[in-house]
Motif scaffolding. Structure first.
Motif, short mmCIF file in Angstrom:
data_model
loop_
_atom_site.label_atom_id
_atom_site.label_comp_id
_atom_site.label_asym_id
_atom_site.label_seq_id
_atom_site.Cartn_x
_atom_site.Cartn_y
_atom_site.Cartn_z
N HIS A 10 0.80 -1.22 0.00
CA HIS A 10 0.00 0.00 0.00
C HIS A 10 0.84 1.27 0.00
N VAL A 11 1.72 1.39 0.96
CA VAL A 11 2.48 2.63 1.12
C VAL A 11 3.49 2.81 -0.01
N VAL A 12 4.14 1.75 -0.41
CA VAL A 12 5.13 1.83 -1.50
C VAL A 12 4.46 2.16 -2.82
N ARG A 13 3.24 1.70 -3.00
CA ARG A 13 2.53 1.91 -4.26
C ARG A 13 2.29 3.38 -4.59
N ALA A 14 2.04 4.21 -3.58
CA ALA A 14 1.72 5.63 -3.84
C ALA A 14 2.86 6.37 -4.53
N PRO A 15 4.06 6.42 -3.94
CA PRO A 15 5.13 7.12 -4.66
C PRO A 15 5.56 6.41 -5.93
N LEU A 16 5.46 5.08 -5.94
CA LEU A 16 5.82 4.35 -7.15
C LEU A 16 4.86 4.69 -8.29
N SER A 17 3.57 4.76 -7.99
CA SER A 17 2.58 5.15 -9.00
C SER A 17 2.84 6.56 -9.50
N ASN A 18 3.20 7.46 -8.58
CA ASN A 18 3.54 8.83 -8.98
C ASN A 18 4.73 8.86 -9.91
#
Length: 70
Positions: A10-18
């Motif tokens: 969950h948390v890693v996905r946010a900056p990775l998606s950005n």
């Protein structure tokens, strides 16, 4: 370990998606220099955020490993 797994999913996905979205925008050929500068600023911010998250995961795994060794 459950907390680390949740963080990764969950948390890693946010900056990775950005990062992925910004890279796609940059590769589409942004012509405006100001827009490109803003995208690069956002890219750098997302990379720093992702780095902090990874460091936190590493710290947590080190704590878990120290408990296993005792």
């Amino acid at each position: 370990l459950k907390e680390i797994a949740w963080t990764q999913s969950h948390v890693v996905r946010a900056p990775l998606s950005n990062i992925m979205a910004i890279a796609e925008l940059l590769s589409s050929g942004v012509d405006d220099g100001e827009t490109q500068d803003q995208l690069l600023t956002h890219l750098s911010k997302a990379a720093v955020e992702l780095d902090a998250i990874v460091k936190d995961i590493v710290r947590k795994t080190e704590v878990i490993n120290s408990f296993k060794e005792e």
